[in-house]
Scaffold this active site. Sequence first.
Site, PDB file in Angstrom:
ATOM      1  N   GLY A  23      -0.899   3.422 -11.241  1.00  0.00           N
ATOM      2  CA  GLY A  23      -0.443   2.987  -9.918  1.00  0.00           C
ATOM      3  C   GLY A  23       0.646   1.932 -10.036  1.00  0.00           C
ATOM      4  N   ALA A  24       1.579   2.163 -10.969  1.00  0.00           N
ATOM      5  CA  ALA A  24       2.609   1.154 -11.250  1.00  0.00           C
ATOM      6  C   ALA A  24       3.885   1.376 -10.452  1.00  0.00           C
ATOM      7  CB  ALA A  24       2.925   1.139 -12.750  1.00  0.00           C
TER       8      ALA A  24
ATOM      9  N   SER B 208       4.215   0.964  -7.275  1.00  0.00           N
ATOM     10  CA  SER B 208       4.221   0.219  -6.013  1.00  0.00           C
ATOM     11  C   SER B 208       3.231  -0.945  -6.081  1.00  0.00           C
ATOM     12  CB  SER B 208       3.812   1.202  -4.906  1.00  0.00           C
ATOM     13  OG  SER B 208       3.514   0.533  -3.716  1.00  0.00           O
TER      14      SER B 208
ATOM     15  N   LEU C 111       0.556  -3.746  -6.240  1.00  0.00           N
ATOM     16  CA  LEU C 111      -0.050  -4.546  -7.311  1.00  0.00           C
ATOM     17  C   LEU C 111       0.328  -4.048  -8.701  1.00  0.00           C
ATOM     18  CD1 LEU C 111      -3.662  -4.848  -5.910  1.00  0.00           C
ATOM     19  CD2 LEU C 111      -2.197  -6.772  -6.519  1.00  0.00           C
ATOM     20  N   GLY C 112       0.332  -2.727  -8.872  1.00  0.00           N
ATOM     21  CA  GLY C 112       0.641  -2.168 -10.195  1.00  0.00           C
ATOM     22  C   GLY C 112       2.074  -2.481 -10.601  1.00  0.00           C
TER      23      GLY C 112
ATOM     24  N   TYR D 244     -13.623   5.167   0.885  1.00  0.00           N
ATOM     25  CA  TYR D 244     -12.892   4.140   0.135  1.00  0.00           C
ATOM     26  C   TYR D 244     -13.860   3.076  -0.413  1.00  0.00           C
ATOM     27  CZ  TYR D 244      -9.522   0.503  -1.009  1.00  0.00           C
ATOM     28  OH  TYR D 244      -8.798  -0.461  -1.673  1.00  0.00           O
TER      29      TYR D 244
HETATM   30  N1  LIG Z   1      -3.632  -3.675  -0.623  1.00  0.00           N
HETATM   31  C1  LIG Z   1      -4.790  -4.324  -0.569  1.00  0.00           C
HETATM   32  O1  LIG Z   1      -5.013  -5.165   0.321  1.00  0.00           O
HETATM   33  C2  LIG Z   1      -5.848  -4.089  -1.610  1.00  0.00           C
HETATM   34  C3  LIG Z   1      -7.005  -4.883  -1.566  1.00  0.00           C
HETATM   35  C4  LIG Z   1      -7.987  -4.692  -2.529  1.00  0.00           C
HETATM   36  C5  LIG Z   1      -7.813  -3.736  -3.518  1.00  0.00           C
HETATM   37  N2  LIG Z   1      -6.684  -2.970  -3.535  1.00  0.00           N
HETATM   38  C6  LIG Z   1      -6.558  -1.981  -4.595  1.00  0.00           C
HETATM   39  O2  LIG Z   1      -5.401  -2.270  -5.332  1.00  0.00           O
HETATM   40  C7  LIG Z   1      -4.929  -1.080  -5.951  1.00  0.00           C
HETATM   41  C8  LIG Z   1      -3.431  -0.966  -5.740  1.00  0.00           C
HETATM   42  O3  LIG Z   1      -3.171  -0.846  -4.364  1.00  0.00           O
HETATM   43  P1  LIG Z   1      -1.862  -1.436  -3.661  1.00  0.00           P
HETATM   44  O4  LIG Z   1      -2.323  -2.349  -2.580  1.00  0.00           O
HETATM   45  O5  LIG Z   1      -0.913  -1.942  -4.665  1.00  0.00           O
HETATM   46  O6  LIG Z   1      -1.337  -0.118  -2.918  1.00  0.00           O
HETATM   47  P2  LIG Z   1       0.007   0.736  -3.076  1.00  0.00           P
HETATM   48  O7  LIG Z   1       1.196  -0.128  -2.905  1.00  0.00           O
HETATM   49  O8  LIG Z   1      -0.166   1.891  -2.169  1.00  0.00           O
HETATM   50  O9  LIG Z   1      -0.061   1.213  -4.593  1.00  0.00           O
HETATM   51  C9  LIG Z   1      -0.970   2.201  -5.008  1.00  0.00           C
HETATM   52  C10 LIG Z   1      -0.504   2.767  -6.306  1.00  0.00           C
HETATM   53  O10 LIG Z   1      -1.451   3.730  -6.735  1.00  0.00           O
HETATM   54  C11 LIG Z   1      -0.773   4.944  -7.022  1.00  0.00           C
HETATM   55  N3  LIG Z   1      -1.673   6.045  -6.744  1.00  0.00           N
HETATM   56  C12 LIG Z   1      -2.437   6.260  -5.656  1.00  0.00           C
HETATM   57  N4  LIG Z   1      -3.126   7.384  -5.783  1.00  0.00           N
HETATM   58  C13 LIG Z   1      -2.802   7.905  -6.982  1.00  0.00           C
HETATM   59  C14 LIG Z   1      -3.189   9.071  -7.689  1.00  0.00           C
HETATM   60  N5  LIG Z   1      -4.053   9.944  -7.195  1.00  0.00           N
HETATM   61  N6  LIG Z   1      -2.652   9.287  -8.907  1.00  0.00           N
HETATM   62  C15 LIG Z   1      -1.771   8.419  -9.428  1.00  0.00           C
HETATM   63  N7  LIG Z   1      -1.369   7.299  -8.819  1.00  0.00           N
HETATM   64  C16 LIG Z   1      -1.882   7.056  -7.602  1.00  0.00           C
HETATM   65  C17 LIG Z   1       0.490   4.928  -6.157  1.00  0.00           C
HETATM   66  O11 LIG Z   1       1.525   5.618  -6.805  1.00  0.00           O
HETATM   67  P3  LIG Z   1       2.129   7.060  -6.425  1.00  0.00           P
HETATM   68  O12 LIG Z   1       2.223   7.124  -4.947  1.00  0.00           O
HETATM   69  O13 LIG Z   1       3.430   7.063  -7.172  1.00  0.00           O
HETATM   70  O14 LIG Z   1       1.154   7.990  -7.009  1.00  0.00           O
HETATM   71  C18 LIG Z   1       0.850   3.448  -6.193  1.00  0.00           C
HETATM   72  O15 LIG Z   1       1.581   3.152  -7.353  1.00  0.00           O
HETATM   73  C19 LIG Z   1      -5.757   0.058  -5.372  1.00  0.00           C
HETATM   74  O16 LIG Z   1      -6.778   0.413  -6.281  1.00  0.00           O
HETATM   75  C20 LIG Z   1      -6.390  -0.550  -4.128  1.00  0.00           C
HETATM   76  O17 LIG Z   1      -7.637   0.051  -3.839  1.00  0.00           O
HETATM   77  C21 LIG Z   1      -5.695  -3.134  -2.604  1.00  0.00           C
END
Ligand SMILES: NC(=O)c1ccc[n+]([C@@H]2O[C@H](COP(=O)([O-])OP(=O)(O)OC[C@H]3O[C@@H](n4cnc5c(N)ncnc54)[C@H](OP(=O)(O)O)[C@@H]3O)[C@@H](O)[C@H]2O)c1
Length: 282
Positions: free
Chosen positions: A9-10, A12, A14-15, A163
């Site tokens: 998930g790099a 976008s 956090l990644g 989720y």
């Molecule tokens: N945002 C929050 O408030 C929050 C809070 C707590 C935990 N988290 C966790 O933090 C993590 C990162 O989320 P984020 O907030 O940074 O969201 P984000 O900006 O939507 O990033 C999500 C990343 O995961 C990748 N991804 C999603 N589904 C995938 C799949 N099936 N295969 C491969 N890559 C996948 C996306 O890349 P592609 O689209 O290129 O595949 C993207 O790089 C997640 O595990 C989320 O549950 C987020």
Amino acid sequence: MNRTCVITGATSGLGRATALALAGLGADVMLVGRNQPLGEHVAQLCRKRNPGARAQFLRADLSSQTDVRVLAAAIRRQCERVDVLINNAGARYDTYDESPEGIERTFAGNHIGHFLLTHLLLSHLELAKPGRVITIGSVAHLGADLTSGWVECCNGYNRRRAYANSKLANIVFARELAARKDPTNVTSNAVDPGIVLSRFAKNNGLKSWLTHVVAHAIRRELVSAAVGADTIVYLATSEAGTAVTGRYFCKRAETSVSPLAEDPEVGRQVWTLSLTLTGLRQ
Ligand SMILES: NC(=O)c1ccc[n+]([C@@H]2O[C@H](COP(=O)([O-])OP(=O)(O)OC[C@H]3O[C@@H](n4cnc5c(N)ncnc54)[C@H](OP(=O)(O)O)[C@@H]3O)[C@@H](O)[C@H]2O)c1
């Protein structure tokens, strides 16, 4: 820093922020995601931050076990060892869908893909003595509800429960892995990154994303991706990431998990179910 870090998930959020920070500290980074142009762009930014470091994007959908097997084989071929595996990719889906293997896709992508990837990279992680596995949880795990099982069905699909259960599975997996592995070979910890301004929920459309962002902004909960990534980078680079295992971190400090997450029976359930769904043998 002479380390190889694999970050799912790099492309976008956090990644991406974690990859940029680790590259800036001199790590070689292997970036995983589905969006090839975004992934290549992040790899380019990482190389700019540290021209000496290796930054490579590998396209894979974590919800496809075929993709995960191909991904793991590519990493094993290209890296002598894996020092840090960051299981970060994740999403919430408003509508029901299934992975190629017929598993509801929230559970498949957020948990099962990472369970499989971690197992397929274990031998490479162990070479780092210890390799670090860092799995991203969420405060959402507190809302998990297992009364109708771990994996959502088409009938009565509930996106929040899907989720929350997948995030509970992430944390339980991190704890179970720690309990089953010698910490001199592999440590396994989980992170609560806080509520982060990212693309999270954008896959469900702009309205869904705005609703999510505005609700948290009103409550003054939102932090930047770089701030959310700080604890991940801390565990990937500091002694804390090898000194302890099986813990849950928020803002660089150990924090508590829900009673379900520390229930040994729940741990056994997640492990057995994940072995069955991936076809991995005990
Ligand atoms: N945002 C929050 O408030 C929050 C809070 C707590 C935990 N988290 C966790 O933090 C993590 C990162 O989320 P984020 O907030 O940074 O969201 P984000 O900006 O939507 O990033 C999500 C990343 O995961 C990748 N991804 C999603 N589904 C995938 C799949 N099936 N295969 C491969 N890559 C996948 C996306 O890349 P592609 O689209 O290129 O595949 C993207 O790089 C997640 O595990 C989320 O549950 C987020």
